[in-house]
Scaffold this motif. Structure first.
Motif, PDB file in Angstrom:
ATOM      1  N   ILE A 174     -19.420 -38.295 109.984  1.00  0.00           N
ATOM      2  CA  ILE A 174     -18.076 -37.451 110.205  1.00  0.00           C
ATOM      3  C   ILE A 174     -17.327 -37.173 108.716  1.00  0.00           C
ATOM      4  O   ILE A 174     -16.788 -37.678 108.528  1.00  0.00           O
ATOM      5  CB  ILE A 174     -17.457 -37.933 110.720  1.00  0.00           C
ATOM      6  CG1 ILE A 174     -18.210 -38.802 112.101  1.00  0.00           C
ATOM      7  CG2 ILE A 174     -15.931 -37.172 111.373  1.00  0.00           C
ATOM      8  CD1 ILE A 174     -18.004 -39.229 113.186  1.00  0.00           C
ATOM      9  N   LEU A 175     -17.424 -35.900 108.334  1.00  0.00           N
ATOM     10  CA  LEU A 175     -16.584 -35.608 107.675  1.00  0.00           C
ATOM     11  C   LEU A 175     -14.784 -34.738 107.563  1.00  0.00           C
ATOM     12  O   LEU A 175     -14.404 -34.574 108.564  1.00  0.00           O
ATOM     13  CB  LEU A 175     -16.517 -34.054 107.197  1.00  0.00           C
ATOM     14  CG  LEU A 175     -18.331 -33.796 106.369  1.00  0.00           C
ATOM     15  CD1 LEU A 175     -18.264 -32.862 106.500  1.00  0.00           C
ATOM     16  CD2 LEU A 175     -18.734 -34.941 105.442  1.00  0.00           C
ATOM     17  N   ALA A 176     -14.755 -35.635 107.259  1.00  0.00           N
ATOM     18  CA  ALA A 176     -12.974 -36.138 107.937  1.00  0.00           C
ATOM     19  C   ALA A 176     -11.938 -35.829 106.301  1.00  0.00           C
ATOM     20  O   ALA A 176     -11.159 -36.740 106.562  1.00  0.00           O
ATOM     21  CB  ALA A 176     -12.671 -37.706 108.793  1.00  0.00           C
ATOM     22  N   ALA A 177     -12.325 -35.769 105.099  1.00  0.00           N
ATOM     23  CA  ALA A 177     -11.090 -36.406 103.832  1.00  0.00           C
ATOM     24  C   ALA A 177     -10.501 -35.225 103.363  1.00  0.00           C
ATOM     25  O   ALA A 177     -10.221 -34.980 102.982  1.00  0.00           O
ATOM     26  CB  ALA A 177     -12.182 -35.874 102.968  1.00  0.00           C
ATOM     27  N   GLU A 190      -5.462 -45.126 104.304  1.00  0.00           N
ATOM     28  CA  GLU A 190      -5.495 -45.671 104.692  1.00  0.00           C
ATOM     29  C   GLU A 190      -4.738 -45.388 106.135  1.00  0.00           C
ATOM     30  O   GLU A 190      -5.093 -46.155 107.203  1.00  0.00           O
ATOM     31  CB  GLU A 190      -3.713 -46.336 103.792  1.00  0.00           C
ATOM     32  CG  GLU A 190      -4.949 -46.980 103.152  1.00  0.00           C
ATOM     33  CD  GLU A 190      -6.262 -47.421 102.766  1.00  0.00           C
ATOM     34  OE1 GLU A 190      -6.552 -49.168 103.411  1.00  0.00           O
ATOM     35  OE2 GLU A 190      -7.572 -47.281 102.250  1.00  0.00           O
ATOM     36  N   GLN A 191      -4.545 -44.545 106.752  1.00  0.00           N
ATOM     37  CA  GLN A 191      -3.158 -44.356 108.209  1.00  0.00           C
ATOM     38  C   GLN A 191      -5.329 -44.113 108.942  1.00  0.00           C
ATOM     39  O   GLN A 191      -5.067 -44.577 110.380  1.00  0.00           O
ATOM     40  CB  GLN A 191      -2.903 -43.016 108.006  1.00  0.00           C
ATOM     41  CG  GLN A 191      -1.399 -43.192 107.684  1.00  0.00           C
ATOM     42  CD  GLN A 191      -0.811 -42.279 108.137  1.00  0.00           C
ATOM     43  OE1 GLN A 191      -0.825 -41.579 108.776  1.00  0.00           O
ATOM     44  NE2 GLN A 191      -0.370 -41.344 106.542  1.00  0.00           N
ATOM     45  N   PHE A 227      -8.204 -46.917 113.766  1.00  0.00           N
ATOM     46  CA  PHE A 227      -9.125 -47.217 113.956  1.00  0.00           C
ATOM     47  C   PHE A 227      -9.563 -48.987 113.535  1.00  0.00           C
ATOM     48  O   PHE A 227     -10.974 -48.797 114.190  1.00  0.00           O
ATOM     49  CB  PHE A 227     -10.108 -46.196 113.739  1.00  0.00           C
ATOM     50  CG  PHE A 227     -10.667 -44.854 114.682  1.00  0.00           C
ATOM     51  CD1 PHE A 227     -10.769 -45.172 116.271  1.00  0.00           C
ATOM     52  CD2 PHE A 227     -10.024 -43.765 113.691  1.00  0.00           C
ATOM     53  CE1 PHE A 227     -10.822 -42.945 116.252  1.00  0.00           C
ATOM     54  CE2 PHE A 227      -9.852 -42.552 114.596  1.00  0.00           C
ATOM     55  CZ  PHE A 227     -10.034 -42.639 115.789  1.00  0.00           C
ATOM     56  N   ALA A 228      -9.184 -49.231 113.805  1.00  0.00           N
ATOM     57  CA  ALA A 228      -9.240 -50.508 112.331  1.00  0.00           C
ATOM     58  C   ALA A 228      -9.776 -51.852 113.622  1.00  0.00           C
ATOM     59  O   ALA A 228     -10.883 -52.618 113.313  1.00  0.00           O
ATOM     60  CB  ALA A 228      -7.659 -51.774 112.799  1.00  0.00           C
ATOM     61  N   ASP A 229      -9.260 -51.984 114.859  1.00  0.00           N
ATOM     62  CA  ASP A 229     -11.153 -52.393 116.232  1.00  0.00           C
ATOM     63  C   ASP A 229     -12.130 -52.205 116.419  1.00  0.00           C
ATOM     64  O   ASP A 229     -13.059 -52.875 116.768  1.00  0.00           O
ATOM     65  CB  ASP A 229      -9.807 -52.308 117.557  1.00  0.00           C
ATOM     66  CG  ASP A 229      -8.501 -51.788 117.361  1.00  0.00           C
ATOM     67  OD1 ASP A 229      -7.669 -52.208 116.560  1.00  0.00           O
ATOM     68  OD2 ASP A 229      -7.764 -51.286 118.855  1.00  0.00           O
ATOM     69  N   GLU A 263     -15.408 -43.462 101.136  1.00  0.00           N
ATOM     70  CA  GLU A 263     -14.161 -42.768 100.390  1.00  0.00           C
ATOM     71  C   GLU A 263     -14.658 -41.765 100.076  1.00  0.00           C
ATOM     72  O   GLU A 263     -15.862 -41.638  99.047  1.00  0.00           O
ATOM     73  CB  GLU A 263     -13.627 -44.238  99.311  1.00  0.00           C
ATOM     74  CG  GLU A 263     -12.218 -43.206  99.260  1.00  0.00           C
ATOM     75  CD  GLU A 263     -10.978 -43.930  98.856  1.00  0.00           C
ATOM     76  OE1 GLU A 263     -11.353 -45.085  98.254  1.00  0.00           O
ATOM     77  OE2 GLU A 263     -10.264 -43.211  97.913  1.00  0.00           O
ATOM     78  N   GLN A 264     -14.297 -40.819 100.167  1.00  0.00           N
ATOM     79  CA  GLN A 264     -13.987 -38.870  99.154  1.00  0.00           C
ATOM     80  C   GLN A 264     -13.198 -38.859  98.266  1.00  0.00           C
ATOM     81  O   GLN A 264     -12.191 -38.350  98.956  1.00  0.00           O
ATOM     82  CB  GLN A 264     -14.982 -38.318  99.753  1.00  0.00           C
ATOM     83  CG  GLN A 264     -14.956 -37.387  98.750  1.00  0.00           C
ATOM     84  CD  GLN A 264     -14.966 -35.877  99.345  1.00  0.00           C
ATOM     85  OE1 GLN A 264     -15.078 -35.351 100.721  1.00  0.00           O
ATOM     86  NE2 GLN A 264     -16.107 -34.847  98.669  1.00  0.00           N
ATOM     87  N   ALA A 265     -13.015 -39.939  96.756  1.00  0.00           N
ATOM     88  CA  ALA A 265     -11.449 -39.623  96.436  1.00  0.00           C
ATOM     89  C   ALA A 265     -11.148 -38.757  95.782  1.00  0.00           C
ATOM     90  O   ALA A 265      -9.402 -37.972  96.289  1.00  0.00           O
ATOM     91  CB  ALA A 265     -11.623 -40.753  94.821  1.00  0.00           C
ATOM     92  N   GLN A 266     -11.657 -38.004  95.049  1.00  0.00           N
ATOM     93  CA  GLN A 266     -11.908 -36.446  94.932  1.00  0.00           C
ATOM     94  C   GLN A 266     -12.849 -35.334  96.136  1.00  0.00           C
ATOM     95  O   GLN A 266     -13.601 -36.015  96.265  1.00  0.00           O
ATOM     96  CB  GLN A 266     -11.689 -35.911  93.662  1.00  0.00           C
ATOM     97  CG  GLN A 266     -10.946 -36.359  92.610  1.00  0.00           C
ATOM     98  CD  GLN A 266     -11.768 -35.767  91.115  1.00  0.00           C
ATOM     99  OE1 GLN A 266     -12.973 -36.419  90.600  1.00  0.00           O
ATOM    100  NE2 GLN A 266     -10.711 -34.772  90.961  1.00  0.00           N
TER     101      GLN A 266
END
Ligand code: UD1
Ligand code: CA
Length: 459
Positions: free
Chosen positions: A9-12, A59-60, A65-67, A75-78
């Motif tokens: 899932i692309l979500a960056a 992080e948010q 979805f922490a559970d 992570e895709q930083a850039q």
């Protein structure tokens, strides 16, 4: 044996146009975040292992979805492009798998379309989800050769005038065998108008490899609509609510106007229930048979028994309403309210942590909190349980058959005995005995010969 399915899932994306402190995929439609829709309606039903590529506000997103320990966060930083995003997830995916690429901001794709993509990929093909658009500006265009076979995808910014005239566009969703996808993604360059690694260039790589590229056609533009700004978010909210309304009506619920109904959670309704216009249902709402809900009501985490009527403009939150009750108009039932069969709550009545016994009535202008009422109790207009001393909450109990006169203050903790009667206007600070009239108010007196003051003449 079917090959393991891995959904990426692309979500960056930042979602700058939302002008929000929240990452885009946490914006909500129908009470759930965009990412939750993609997870619960798309990836999960297919039994996929899920990889979420996150970037901005990561992080948010992770915290929301922490559970869910089944998610693999990548992570895709850039943000160097969709091809680069997918490349970050591929190391966690085995060669034998089938990979499905989903967008975290495209929440309404149908399971049928996704299944068709995955089926083609299981056959070794590269399957892309395409759609015909009335206005294709901004999207990648599908290029076909003389035989009509897909030859590639050209991004809007890289396209010439004749390519921009093409109305078949790339939705961005695709499925492919993992080993081949790894090869194609590894070979992507960024020599294009945006200097990005385009996932779409995999199509020409597949063609060069002699792999068949199959287009799966989405049913409508709405199915594959994404969210970039609040206008699109609102449009998708309506589209989503329209499909929810159709589903509940197919299940037998009567909606007076499906365009004025909002469900932001789960609804279970028995037979012959009817919901009037402008109602909002949140959380888990369970209705028995023959429940009628008047216009402009809000129900959040509520259970309602058979034959009960909720009248106009009532707000019910965390309440359990028994069968044959009447609530409202203009009632507010707060969490912990439990009404037994045949109870009646009328206008401008607020209840909280209150059990109301069978057939009991609180019909007008009252506050009943931290209270237990037996059966057949009548609470007169303007009755207040004074449950809070400024520090602690205290309970009021009213036993079966008691009658509370209008404008009574019940200063808790206090007990009103069985069949007791409380005179109107009383301030009750001590327990009232059963079968007795208790009155606690100033005695009425009339003063003979008393005169109203008159205006003094000299000032
Ligand atoms: C992409 C497609 C385009 C298609 C369009 C459909 C490419 C090169 N182009 O356009 O053909 O018509 O989607 O909407 O793939 N994302 C990341 N990391 C990145 C870049 C994007 O995670 O580095 C995510 C975004 O959050 C979004 C999705 O990928 O969910 C698509 O990105 P977006 O920038 O909206 O699409 P385009 O690249 O413009
Ligand atoms: Ca986009």
């Amino acid at each position: 044996m079917s090959k393991d399915l891995h959904a990426v899932i692309l979500a960056a994306g930042q979602g700058t146009r939302m002008k929000s402190a929240r990452p885009k995929v946490l914006q909500e439609i129908a009470g759930h975040s965009l990412l939750a829709h993609v997870l619960d309606q798309q990836a999960r039903p297919l039994g996929a292992q899920v990889h979420v590529v996150y970037g901005h506000g990561g992080e948010q997103v992770r915290a929301a979805f922490a559970d869910d320990e089944s998610l693999n966060w990548v992570e895709q930083a850039q943000q160097l492009g969709t091809g680069h995003a997918v490349a970050q997830a591929l190391p966690g995916i085995p060669d034998e798998a089938v990979v499905l690429i989903l967008y975290g901001d495209v929440p309404m794709v149908s399971p049928d379309s996704l299944r068709a993509l995955c089926d083609a990929a299981r056959e070794g093909e590269l399957a892309i989800l395409t759609v015909e658009m009335a206005d294709p500006a901004g999207y990648g265009r599908i290029l076909r050769d003389a035989r009509g076979a897909i030859a590639g995808i050209v991004e809007h910014k890289d396209a010439d005038a004749s390519q921009r005239a093409i109305r078949e566009v790339n939705t961005g969703l695709l499925a492919a065998p993992a080993a081949a996808l790894r090869r194609w993604v590894g070979a992507l360059g960024n020599d294009n108008a945006q200097g990005e690694y385009y996932l779409t260039d995999c199509v020409s790589h597949a063609v060069a490899d002699g792999v068949e590229v199959r287009a799966i056609h989405a049913r409508s533009e709405a199915e594959v609509a994404g969210v970039n700004d609040r206008i699109q978010l609102a449009a998708l909210e309506r589209a989503c609510q329209a499909s929810i309304a159709q589903a509940v009506m197919r299940d037998g619920l009567q909606l007076i106007d499906p365009a004025r109904f909002d469900l932001r959670g789960r609804l279970v309704a028995g037979r012959d229930c009817c919901i009037d216009v402008n109602c909002v249902l949140e959380g888990e709402v369970i209705l028995g048979d023959d429940v009628r809900i008047g216009p402009n009501c809000l129900l959040r985490n509520v259970r309602v028994g058979d034959g009960t009527r909720i009248e106009a403009n009532s707000v019910l939150d965390g309440a359990e309403v028994g069968p044959g009750c009447t609530v409202g108009p203009f009632a507010r039932l707060r969490p912990g309210t439990r009404l037994a069969e045949g109870a009646r709550i009328g206008n401008f009545v607020e209840t909280k942590q209150a059990r109301v016994g069978p057939g009991s009535k609180i019909n007008h202008l009252s506050y009943v909190g931290d209270a237990e009422l037996g059966a057949g109790v009548n609470v007169g207009a303007g009755t207040i349980t004074c449950n809070y001393d400024g520090v602690n909450k205290h309970r009021t109990t009213i036993e079966d058959g008691a009658f509370i006169g209008s404008d009574t203050a019940l200063v808790a903790p206090v007990n009103i005995g069985r069949n007791a009667t409380i005179g109107a206007g009383s301030v009750i600070t001590r327990d009232a005995p059963a079968d007795t009239l208790t009155v606690a108010r100033g005695k009425q007196r009339s003063v003979d010969g008393w005169k109203r003051p008159s205006k003094k003449k000299d000032n």
